[in-house]
Design a protein around this motif. Structure first.
Motif, PDB file in Angstrom:
ATOM      1  N   TYR A 338      -4.239   6.259  21.181  1.00 15.37           N
ATOM      2  CA  TYR A 338      -4.818   7.327  20.353  1.00 15.37           C
ATOM      3  C   TYR A 338      -5.982   6.787  19.517  1.00 15.37           C
ATOM      4  O   TYR A 338      -7.064   7.402  19.434  1.00 15.37           O
ATOM      5  N   ILE A 339      -5.791   5.627  18.875  1.00 16.14           N
ATOM      6  CA  ILE A 339      -6.851   5.025  18.065  1.00 16.14           C
ATOM      7  C   ILE A 339      -8.039   4.648  18.938  1.00 16.14           C
ATOM      8  O   ILE A 339      -9.206   4.823  18.544  1.00 16.14           O
ATOM      9  N   ASP A 340      -7.785   4.142  20.126  1.00 13.71           N
ATOM     10  CA  ASP A 340      -8.864   3.775  21.039  1.00 13.71           C
ATOM     11  C   ASP A 340      -9.685   4.993  21.440  1.00 13.71           C
ATOM     12  O   ASP A 340     -10.926   4.933  21.486  1.00 13.71           O
ATOM     13  N   GLN A 341      -9.035   6.101  21.747  1.00 12.65           N
ATOM     14  CA  GLN A 341      -9.766   7.312  22.121  1.00 12.65           C
ATOM     15  C   GLN A 341     -10.619   7.826  20.962  1.00 12.65           C
ATOM     16  O   GLN A 341     -11.740   8.315  21.175  1.00 12.65           O
ATOM     17  N   ARG A 342     -10.132   7.706  19.766  1.00  9.12           N
ATOM     18  CA  ARG A 342     -10.934   8.130  18.611  1.00  9.12           C
ATOM     19  C   ARG A 342     -12.099   7.184  18.370  1.00  9.12           C
ATOM     20  O   ARG A 342     -13.177   7.617  17.937  1.00  9.12           O
ATOM     21  N   MET A 343     -11.923   5.889  18.605  1.00  5.38           N
ATOM     22  CA  MET A 343     -13.050   4.964  18.469  1.00  5.38           C
ATOM     23  C   MET A 343     -14.108   5.227  19.526  1.00  5.38           C
ATOM     24  O   MET A 343     -15.311   5.089  19.268  1.00  5.38           O
ATOM     25  N   ARG A 344     -13.691   5.604  20.716  1.00  2.09           N
ATOM     26  CA  ARG A 344     -14.642   5.882  21.781  1.00  2.09           C
ATOM     27  C   ARG A 344     -15.391   7.191  21.554  1.00  2.09           C
ATOM     28  O   ARG A 344     -16.596   7.272  21.852  1.00  2.09           O
ATOM     29  N   ARG A 345     -14.728   8.184  21.047  1.00  2.00           N
ATOM     30  CA  ARG A 345     -15.319   9.518  20.960  1.00  2.00           C
ATOM     31  C   ARG A 345     -15.882   9.849  19.581  1.00  2.00           C
ATOM     32  O   ARG A 345     -16.861  10.586  19.489  1.00  2.00           O
ATOM     33  N   GLU A 346     -15.289   9.335  18.542  1.00  2.00           N
ATOM     34  CA  GLU A 346     -15.634   9.769  17.197  1.00  2.00           C
ATOM     35  C   GLU A 346     -16.092   8.641  16.281  1.00  2.00           C
ATOM     36  O   GLU A 346     -16.299   8.869  15.089  1.00  2.00           O
ATOM     37  N   GLY A 347     -16.256   7.427  16.818  1.00  2.00           N
ATOM     38  CA  GLY A 347     -16.698   6.319  15.976  1.00  2.00           C
ATOM     39  C   GLY A 347     -15.707   5.936  14.895  1.00  2.00           C
ATOM     40  O   GLY A 347     -16.086   5.555  13.789  1.00  2.00           O
ATOM     41  N   MET A 348     -14.431   6.030  15.212  1.00  2.00           N
ATOM     42  CA  MET A 348     -13.420   5.710  14.213  1.00  2.00           C
ATOM     43  C   MET A 348     -13.419   4.229  13.845  1.00  2.00           C
ATOM     44  O   MET A 348     -12.886   3.851  12.790  1.00  2.00           O
ATOM     45  N   ASP A 349     -14.002   3.370  14.676  1.00  2.00           N
ATOM     46  CA  ASP A 349     -14.039   1.953  14.351  1.00  2.00           C
ATOM     47  C   ASP A 349     -14.838   1.697  13.075  1.00  2.00           C
ATOM     48  O   ASP A 349     -14.493   0.803  12.294  1.00  2.00           O
ATOM     49  N   ILE A 350     -15.899   2.489  12.830  1.00  2.00           N
ATOM     50  CA  ILE A 350     -16.675   2.336  11.594  1.00  2.00           C
ATOM     51  C   ILE A 350     -15.843   2.752  10.386  1.00  2.00           C
ATOM     52  O   ILE A 350     -15.847   2.086   9.347  1.00  2.00           O
ATOM     53  N   GLU A 351     -15.110   3.843  10.510  1.00  2.00           N
ATOM     54  CA  GLU A 351     -14.256   4.282   9.413  1.00  2.00           C
ATOM     55  C   GLU A 351     -13.151   3.263   9.129  1.00  2.00           C
ATOM     56  O   GLU A 351     -12.836   2.987   7.967  1.00  2.00           O
ATOM     57  N   LEU A 352     -12.567   2.713  10.186  1.00  4.20           N
ATOM     58  CA  LEU A 352     -11.517   1.717   9.991  1.00  4.20           C
ATOM     59  C   LEU A 352     -12.081   0.446   9.358  1.00  4.20           C
ATOM     60  O   LEU A 352     -11.412  -0.188   8.529  1.00  4.20           O
ATOM     61  N   ALA A 353     -13.305   0.054   9.751  1.00  2.00           N
ATOM     62  CA  ALA A 353     -13.920  -1.134   9.156  1.00  2.00           C
ATOM     63  C   ALA A 353     -14.157  -0.938   7.660  1.00  2.00           C
ATOM     64  O   ALA A 353     -13.903  -1.833   6.850  1.00  2.00           O
TER      65      ALA A 353
END
Length: 367
Positions: A338-353
């Protein structure tokens, strides 16, 4: 009037010039310099200008490490993940938070096994099996049919109880591990009490979501196995979305469909691989606890195997151990997916960083 070639006066006469035909000094002597070096002096007494800075080459730009992405504050790197990253993240979370992961898995496994065992003891299917076994060749077709229908009814009842127990255990474990993984991705400390307190208000609606998800798969499986894959994959990320995004049940189903769309086969393949790995490990763990049943079957091939109460208890112990060790794996893989799909589609990696205290690099400038 000064002599030619002499030193100049203080008020600007001609500067001395070197003689054209200077005599050769004798051997052993050193010729003096023809013109002494003159140091720059300001007539007004000002300090000399600073020397020009030496040329420094521009620093080389640091090549981003795509293995880490924006960093790895927790159990996974903050970038789109591959299959190895997802599986490794689940194993790393189980190893790093092993007390909480295996503790929650053990509680849910014991609860599930206890409900199953009570159902088996209350609905005594062993007596039906014994009656079917005791029927001789002289039994009529009606007697055989009655005994088989009774056995089928008991089996369906125990299966229904087992399904309810499994849904309860899955709901509790999924809710707890989803909260835990949300903290583990950021590398933040979390206690068992904190994770349980955060997950408790969402458990009852999560149970309803799990029931709807299971019923959809069962209804689709009645027609064919292929239609069952559709709800199994499209709604697989609804539980993590429900816990982490705190929306409604229907919003979580829609979020799961949105995240999976366009990557259906990738999500299905990862979920299927995680299920196969977990089932294989569970079968290896439970095999020694079912050894008595296998020996009874192979020892009396002409007789129907009727499990005793001791066999049922021993098999329940094996199920508890296998679910404690293997059960968290598929739940954690689902959350990481789920987290991976959000990082791919919504740039969640920036929010998590940013949530982890990591300053993401600025976007590249357009020249």
């Amino acid at each position: 009037m000064t002599e030619t070639g002499g030193p100049s006066g203080p008020e600007g006469t001609e500067t001395p010039k070197p003689q054209a035909d200077a005599p050769t000094p004798p051997q052993g002597e050193v010729r003096p310099p023809s013109a002494p070096e003159q140091q720059w002096q300001s007539p007004s007494g000002a300090t000399p200008p600073p020397p020009l800075p030496s040329y420094q080459p521009p620093p080389q730009q640091q090549v981003p490490d795509w293995k880490v992405g924006l960093g790895r504050p927790g159990v996974i790197p903050l970038r789109p993940l591959n299959l190895t990253d997802i599986l490794d993240g689940a194993v790393t979370a189980m190893r790093k938070y092993w007390r909480m992961v295996f503790g929650a898995a053990a509680i849910t496994a014991v609860l599930t096994a206890a409900i199953n065992l009570v159902g088996l003891l209350l609905i005594d299917t062993t007596s039906d099996l014994e009656q079917v076994r005791d029927l001789g060749p002289a039994a009529t077709d009606q007697e055989l049919l009655n005994q088989m229908l009774g056995l089928l009814g008991g089996t369906l009842a125990t299966s229904f109880i087992g399904l309810i127990a499994t849904l309860l255990g899955t709901t509790l474990l999924t809710g707890f591990l989803t909260v835990l993984m949300g903290k583990a991705v950021l590398g933040k400390p979390v206690t068992f009490k904190e994770a349980l307190k955060e997950a408790t208000p969402r458990l009852l609606p999560l149970l309803g979501l799990t029931v709807l998800y299971t019923l959809a798969i069962m209804v689709a499986a009645i027609f064919c196995l292929l239609p069952a894959i559709i709800p199994y994959t499209f709604w697989a990320l609804a539980s993590p979305a429900f816990i982490l995004e705190r929306g409604t049940v229907m919003e979580s189903f829609r979020r799961s469909v949105k995240l999976v769309s366009g990557m259906f086969w990738r999500v299905f393949g990862i979920l299927l691989l995680a299920t196969v790995i977990a089932s294989f490990l569970a079968s290896i763990i439970t095999l020694p606890f079912s050894f008595g049943a296998f020996m009874s079957i192979f020892g009396n091939l002409n007789e129907m195997y009727v499990p005793s109460t001791g066999d049922l208890i021993l098999q329940s112990v094996g199920t508890v151990i296998s679910q404690t060790i293997v059960g968290p794996f598929t739940a954690l893989v689902t959350v990481i997916l789920y987290i991976d799909q959000r990082m791919r589609r919504e740039g969640m990696d920036i929010e998590l960083a940013r949530a982890a205290g990591i300053t993401p690099p600025p976007p590249p400038q357009a020249w």
